[in-house]
Design a protein around this motif. Structure first.
Motif, PDB file in Angstrom:
ATOM      1  N   ALA A   1       0.725  -1.209  -0.024  1.00 50.02           N
ATOM      2  CA  ALA A   1       0.022  -0.166  -0.032  1.00 50.02           C
ATOM      3  C   ALA A   1       0.826   1.314  -0.051  1.00 50.02           C
ATOM      4  N   ALA A   2       0.396   2.233  -0.749  1.00 52.71           N
ATOM      5  CA  ALA A   2       1.150   3.454  -0.674  1.00 52.71           C
ATOM      6  C   ALA A   2       0.883   4.128   0.680  1.00 52.71           C
ATOM      7  N   LEU A   3      -0.150   4.045   1.341  1.00 51.26           N
ATOM      8  CA  LEU A   3      -0.961   4.576   2.119  1.00 51.26           C
ATOM      9  C   LEU A   3      -1.776   3.540   3.014  1.00 51.26           C
ATOM     10  N   ALA A   4      -1.539   3.232   4.373  1.00 54.31           N
ATOM     11  CA  ALA A   4      -2.415   2.322   5.226  1.00 54.31           C
ATOM     12  C   ALA A   4      -2.627   3.381   6.447  1.00 54.31           C
ATOM     13  N   VAL A   5      -3.902   3.118   6.903  1.00 52.59           N
ATOM     14  CA  VAL A   5      -4.395   4.138   7.968  1.00 52.59           C
ATOM     15  C   VAL A   5      -5.048   2.762   8.732  1.00 52.59           C
ATOM     16  N   VAL A   6      -4.554   2.875  10.185  1.00 49.33           N
ATOM     17  CA  VAL A   6      -4.871   1.660  11.211  1.00 49.33           C
ATOM     18  C   VAL A   6      -5.751   2.554  12.163  1.00 49.33           C
TER      19      VAL A   6
ATOM     20  N   ARG B   1      -3.001  10.150  17.231  1.00 48.53           N
ATOM     21  CA  ARG B   1      -2.421  10.214  15.814  1.00 48.53           C
ATOM     22  C   ARG B   1      -1.229  10.039  15.695  1.00 48.53           C
ATOM     23  N   LEU B   2      -0.541   8.814  15.157  1.00 47.60           N
ATOM     24  CA  LEU B   2       0.910   8.501  15.016  1.00 47.60           C
ATOM     25  C   LEU B   2       1.158   8.348  13.471  1.00 47.60           C
ATOM     26  N   GLU B   3       2.109   8.824  13.127  1.00 46.87           N
ATOM     27  CA  GLU B   3       2.585   8.697  11.333  1.00 46.87           C
ATOM     28  C   GLU B   3       3.899   7.858  11.685  1.00 46.87           C
ATOM     29  N   ILE B   4       3.990   6.778  11.167  1.00 48.58           N
ATOM     30  CA  ILE B   4       5.215   5.799  11.304  1.00 48.58           C
ATOM     31  C   ILE B   4       5.820   5.906   9.937  1.00 48.58           C
ATOM     32  N   GLU B   5       7.027   6.251   9.899  1.00 52.36           N
ATOM     33  CA  GLU B   5       7.956   5.996   8.696  1.00 52.36           C
ATOM     34  C   GLU B   5       8.961   4.802   9.026  1.00 52.36           C
ATOM     35  N   ALA B   6       9.382   4.033   7.832  1.00 51.72           N
ATOM     36  CA  ALA B   6      10.046   3.108   8.070  1.00 51.72           C
ATOM     37  C   ALA B   6      11.488   3.397   8.772  1.00 51.72           C
ATOM     38  N   GLU B   7      11.828   4.396   8.466  1.00 47.18           N
ATOM     39  CA  GLU B   7      13.295   4.702   9.119  1.00 47.18           C
ATOM     40  C   GLU B   7      13.314   5.196  10.196  1.00 47.18           C
TER      41      GLU B   7
ATOM     42  N   LEU C   1     -19.736  -0.428  22.114  1.00 48.03           N
ATOM     43  CA  LEU C   1     -18.881   0.700  22.650  1.00 48.03           C
ATOM     44  C   LEU C   1     -19.280   1.412  23.946  1.00 48.03           C
ATOM     45  N   SER C   2     -18.252   1.870  24.825  1.00 47.17           N
ATOM     46  CA  SER C   2     -18.722   2.671  25.812  1.00 47.17           C
ATOM     47  C   SER C   2     -19.093   4.187  25.297  1.00 47.17           C
ATOM     48  N   PRO C   3     -19.631   4.930  25.813  1.00 47.64           N
ATOM     49  CA  PRO C   3     -20.194   6.443  25.335  1.00 47.64           C
ATOM     50  C   PRO C   3     -19.156   7.185  25.113  1.00 47.64           C
ATOM     51  N   ALA C   4     -17.842   7.166  25.745  1.00 53.59           N
ATOM     52  CA  ALA C   4     -16.779   8.000  25.385  1.00 53.59           C
ATOM     53  C   ALA C   4     -16.377   7.540  24.140  1.00 53.59           C
ATOM     54  N   VAL C   5     -16.262   6.211  23.896  1.00 56.24           N
ATOM     55  CA  VAL C   5     -15.340   5.797  22.698  1.00 56.24           C
ATOM     56  C   VAL C   5     -16.634   5.944  21.342  1.00 56.24           C
ATOM     57  N   GLU C   6     -17.564   5.416  21.519  1.00 52.67           N
ATOM     58  CA  GLU C   6     -18.809   5.836  20.651  1.00 52.67           C
ATOM     59  C   GLU C   6     -18.690   7.156  20.079  1.00 52.67           C
ATOM     60  N   ALA C   7     -18.426   8.241  20.941  1.00 49.89           N
ATOM     61  CA  ALA C   7     -18.563   9.680  20.598  1.00 49.89           C
ATOM     62  C   ALA C   7     -17.559   9.901  19.793  1.00 49.89           C
ATOM     63  N   VAL C   8     -15.978   9.252  19.521  1.00 44.92           N
ATOM     64  CA  VAL C   8     -15.099   9.345  18.648  1.00 44.92           C
ATOM     65  C   VAL C   8     -15.164   8.725  17.413  1.00 44.92           C
TER      66      VAL C   8
ATOM     67  N   VAL D   1     -13.932   8.648  11.540  1.00 46.87           N
ATOM     68  CA  VAL D   1     -14.301   8.356   9.998  1.00 46.87           C
ATOM     69  C   VAL D   1     -13.961   9.445   9.341  1.00 46.87           C
ATOM     70  N   SER D   2     -14.348  10.762   9.717  1.00 48.74           N
ATOM     71  CA  SER D   2     -14.144  12.011   9.013  1.00 48.74           C
ATOM     72  C   SER D   2     -12.569  12.236   8.911  1.00 48.74           C
ATOM     73  N   ALA D   3     -11.776  11.789   9.918  1.00 45.29           N
ATOM     74  CA  ALA D   3     -10.319  11.986  10.079  1.00 45.29           C
ATOM     75  C   ALA D   3      -9.817  11.231   8.885  1.00 45.29           C
ATOM     76  N   VAL D   4     -10.155   9.794   8.663  1.00 50.22           N
ATOM     77  CA  VAL D   4      -9.725   8.729   8.039  1.00 50.22           C
ATOM     78  C   VAL D   4      -9.925   9.124   6.687  1.00 50.22           C
ATOM     79  N   GLU D   5     -11.406   9.679   6.316  1.00 47.78           N
ATOM     80  CA  GLU D   5     -11.392  10.245   4.927  1.00 47.78           C
ATOM     81  C   GLU D   5     -10.758  11.508   4.579  1.00 47.78           C
ATOM     82  N   ASP D   6     -10.301  12.470   5.320  1.00 41.01           N
ATOM     83  CA  ASP D   6      -9.425  13.239   5.213  1.00 41.01           C
ATOM     84  C   ASP D   6      -8.121  13.088   5.049  1.00 41.01           C
TER      85      ASP D   6
END
Length: 168
Positions: free
Chosen positions: A62-67, A83-89, A137-144, A149-154
């Motif tokens: 993949a050119a981009l993977a979002v987990v 949010r963590l951005e991981i680079e191979a090096e 999901l708990s209410p706190a996690v359901e709320a995010v 979903v919007s963050a992944v689309e962005d």
């Protein structure tokens, strides 16, 4: 990099361990949205139990993977998203760990050693409140979930714009 390259979005977790199902919930909502707002060609949506071999297989090439995965942090704030951005090096230890015994961290390290990391890997780790057996999901996690979903689309849009030379 060509605009048509593969993008993998992987929800990691277990739908029957409460907040551990957050990754699967995000992928399910992305699938629902894609029915009316299709994702770019070459985008794959997958749910995974966190097994390192399966994760690597899903993002390999993949050119981009979002987990998206549930995480434990001490002290924790249920629903907080990292949010963590991981680079191979340049791998750094995250401040939150996966809620699985073996999982994302081991998959990243193994993929790095084998040269199988995607070109770009972005991880959204969600601090959970409940990982007991049960559905929902708990209410706190359901709320995010919707903001994630919007963050992944962005994330996908910014990546596509970057590789096509358009401003972000």
């Amino acid at each position: 990099m060509r605009v048509g390259e593969r993008i993998a979005v992987v929800g990691v977790g277990n739908d029957f361990r409460r907040d551990d199902g957050v990754g699967w919930s995000v992928v399910a909502r992305l699938r629902e949205r894609a029915e009316t707002r299709p994702l770019p060609p070459g985008t794959v949506l997958a749910a995974c139990d966190g097994d390192p071999g399966r994760l690597i297989g899903l993002w390999q090439g993949a050119a981009l993977a979002v987990v998206v995965d549930a995480a434990h942090a001490h002290p924790g704030t249920p629903g907080r998203v990292h949010r963590l951005e991981i680079e191979a090096e340049c791998l750094a230890q995250p401040s939150a760990t996966s809620s699985h015994g073996l999982g994302l961290g081991e998959a990243v390290e193994l993929a790095r050693l084998l040269g199988l990391l995607p070109e770009r890997l972005v991880v959204y780790a969600v601090e959970g409140a409940e990982t007991d057996f049960g559905a929902g999901l708990s209410p706190a996690v359901e709320a995010v979930v919707e903001p994630l979903v919007s963050a992944v689309e962005d994330e996908i849009t910014r990546f596509r714009n970057r590789v096509s030379g358009r401003p972000a």
